[in-house]
Design a protein around this motif. Structure first.
Motif, short mmCIF file in Angstrom:
data_model
loop_
_atom_site.label_atom_id
_atom_site.label_comp_id
_atom_site.label_asym_id
_atom_site.label_seq_id
_atom_site.Cartn_x
_atom_site.Cartn_y
_atom_site.Cartn_z
N ARG A 36 0.84 -1.21 0.00
CA ARG A 36 0.00 0.00 0.00
C ARG A 36 0.87 1.26 0.00
O ARG A 36 0.57 2.23 -0.69
N GLN A 40 0.47 3.76 -3.12
CA GLN A 40 -0.27 5.00 -2.84
C GLN A 40 0.09 6.13 -3.81
O GLN A 40 -0.81 6.79 -4.34
N HIS A 45 -5.92 3.64 -3.11
CA HIS A 45 -6.44 4.18 -1.86
C HIS A 45 -6.91 3.05 -0.95
O HIS A 45 -7.34 2.00 -1.43
N ASP A 52 -9.38 -1.81 -0.48
CA ASP A 52 -8.38 -1.22 -1.37
C ASP A 52 -9.08 -0.86 -2.68
O ASP A 52 -9.85 -1.66 -3.22
#
Length: 63
Positions: A36, A40, A45, A52
């Motif tokens: 993540r 990102q 997100h 997710d």
């Protein structure tokens, strides 16, 4: 046997079904948290409820 960590878009579109876009980003993240962090800046997100969401679904307002 090798393993890799990837994120899968959790958007459920009522007309088209699940998005299921998958990305693992560059390198070899060792955890979902690391994946993540890597993804990102590419537009992925994480929602407050733990889903997710890929950049395409996010930009389309499918949150």
């Amino acid at each position: 046997m090798s393993h890799y960590v990837s994120l899968v878009c959790d958007v459920q579109d009522t007309d088209a079904g699940p998005c299921m876009t998958e990305d693992c980003g560059p390198g070899f993240p060792q955890s979902a948290t690391a994946a993540r962090r890597i993804l990102q800046p590419q537009g992925w997100h994480r929602t407050r409820d733990g889903r997710d969401i890929c950049p395409d679904c996010w930009d389309a307002g499918k949150r």
